[in-house]
Each structure stands twice: as C-alpha cells, then as structure tokens.
Design a protein around this motif. Structure first.
Motif, PDB file in Angstrom:
ATOM      1  N   HIS A  61     106.640  10.214  44.267  1.00  0.00           N
ATOM      2  CA  HIS A  61     106.124  10.003  45.619  1.00  0.00           C
ATOM      3  C   HIS A  61     106.051  11.338  46.366  1.00  0.00           C
ATOM      4  O   HIS A  61     105.055  11.633  47.030  1.00  0.00           O
ATOM      5  CB  HIS A  61     107.022   9.001  46.359  1.00  0.00           C
ATOM      6  N   ILE A  64     103.012  13.636  45.641  1.00  0.00           N
ATOM      7  CA  ILE A  64     101.814  13.279  46.403  1.00  0.00           C
ATOM      8  C   ILE A  64     101.931  13.808  47.831  1.00  0.00           C
ATOM      9  O   ILE A  64     100.981  14.366  48.391  1.00  0.00           O
ATOM     10  CB  ILE A  64     101.600  11.749  46.401  1.00  0.00           C
ATOM     11  N   SER A  65     103.104  13.653  48.424  1.00  0.00           N
ATOM     12  CA  SER A  65     103.319  14.135  49.784  1.00  0.00           C
ATOM     13  C   SER A  65     103.189  15.660  49.872  1.00  0.00           C
ATOM     14  O   SER A  65     102.665  16.190  50.857  1.00  0.00           O
ATOM     15  CB  SER A  65     104.690  13.687  50.290  1.00  0.00           C
ATOM     16  N   THR A  95      96.218  10.989  56.212  1.00  0.00           N
ATOM     17  CA  THR A  95      97.168   9.906  55.938  1.00  0.00           C
ATOM     18  C   THR A  95      96.479   8.553  55.844  1.00  0.00           C
ATOM     19  O   THR A  95      96.944   7.663  55.125  1.00  0.00           O
ATOM     20  CB  THR A  95      98.254   9.878  57.035  1.00  0.00           C
ATOM     21  N   THR A  98      96.116   6.625  52.577  1.00  0.00           N
ATOM     22  CA  THR A  98      97.344   6.091  51.998  1.00  0.00           C
ATOM     23  C   THR A  98      97.671   4.708  52.549  1.00  0.00           C
ATOM     24  O   THR A  98      98.321   3.915  51.875  1.00  0.00           O
ATOM     25  CB  THR A  98      98.539   7.046  52.229  1.00  0.00           C
ATOM     26  N   LEU A 101      95.834   2.293  50.427  1.00  0.00           N
ATOM     27  CA  LEU A 101      96.364   2.187  49.068  1.00  0.00           C
ATOM     28  C   LEU A 101      97.268   0.965  48.898  1.00  0.00           C
ATOM     29  O   LEU A 101      97.538   0.556  47.774  1.00  0.00           O
ATOM     30  CB  LEU A 101      97.142   3.454  48.691  1.00  0.00           C
ATOM     31  N   HIS A 129     103.418   4.898  57.456  1.00  0.00           N
ATOM     32  CA  HIS A 129     102.472   5.987  57.198  1.00  0.00           C
ATOM     33  C   HIS A 129     101.988   6.642  58.491  1.00  0.00           C
ATOM     34  O   HIS A 129     101.703   7.841  58.507  1.00  0.00           O
ATOM     35  CB  HIS A 129     101.321   5.498  56.322  1.00  0.00           C
TER      36      HIS A 129
END
Length: 145
Positions: A61, A64-65, A95, A98, A101, A129
């Motif tokens: 995770h 990706i960030s 953002t 996401t 997603l 998010h």
C-alpha cells in the motif's frame, strides 16, 4: 529534482501511514472491512496466492502512496510553485481515482471485503482518502521551500 522526489517520498509515506491507520481504526470501530480492502491483493496472480504478513501488505500500500507523493511533489514544483490553492486541488485530483478503486477492488477480491454497494463502507473509504489528500497537501506545504 532530487529534493522534490525526497519531499514526495516523505509526503507519500506520512499520508499513506495516516490513511492506513484511519481505515484500520474505522474497521475496528465499525466492522466495515475497509482496511482489509486497502491491503487486499489476493486477486493479483502469483502475489495473491501468498499469505503475506500484514506489514508486507501495508508496505505494498505504501509503495502506491510513495508514487502518488512523488508525482504530487514534482507536479506541484513544476506546474504550481507557490500556488497553494492549485496544489490543494492537485492533491485531490491525484487522490480521486483511488476513491473509485473501491469498486474494482471489492469486485475482484477473493477474501471477505465490504459489499460492492455498502454505502457506509464507501463513505468511510471516501472519507479516508479525502483525509489522505489533505495530509498530502499539508505535509508538502509544510516542507516546501
């Protein structure tokens, strides 16, 4: 450029950790599996067949960030230097995908995750998010030179 990448890595790390902690807390309080969804990779061929420890899933995770953080930092420096409103908007623009997603990640998941149309889980996911974007912007702004 190296300074921008470093700043992006810092912003991405802090934002990603915050998002994980927020969703983990929400899951602990509500039972909605939003943290499980955040870390879930069970649908990815080969990688999904391995029972990864939580810390490794969290590291995935964070990767990706980190990418989002670097793209954000370089984008701010290149296109919006000193323009705080534009930088804030960019944080949300990067953002926003996401948030969406939620649907393919939920649909593709093999292990239990929130229902595809669970409005409370969608709300928690979106809130987490949105806070991520705020933190990304704040960390960048505090460290921008």
């Amino acid at each position: 450029m190296i300074g921008r990448v470093k700043l992006g890595l810092i912003a991405g790390t802090i934002s990603g950790i915050a998002l994980g902690l927020i969703l983990k807390g929400i899951q602990a309080l509500t039972g909605d599996l939003v943290y499980t969804l955040l870390l879930n990779i069970d649908f990815i061929p080969i990688m999904g067949s391995i029972n990864w420890p939580e810390i490794i899933e969290f590291a995935f995770h964070l990767i990706i960030s980190l990418i989002i953080g670097v793209v954000y930092s370089v984008g701010c420096a290149r296109y919006f230097p000193g323009r705080k409103k534009a930088q804030a908007v960019l944080a949300y623009v990067l953002t926003l995908p996401t948030v969406f997603l939620y649907f393919p990640l939920t649909y593709l998941a093999i292990k239990p995750t929130p229902d595809l149309m669970d409005l409370s889980a969608i709300g928690y996911w979106t809130l987490g998010h949105a806070i991520y974007a705020v933190i990304l912007f704040a960390v960048y702004t505090m460290n921008e030179k």
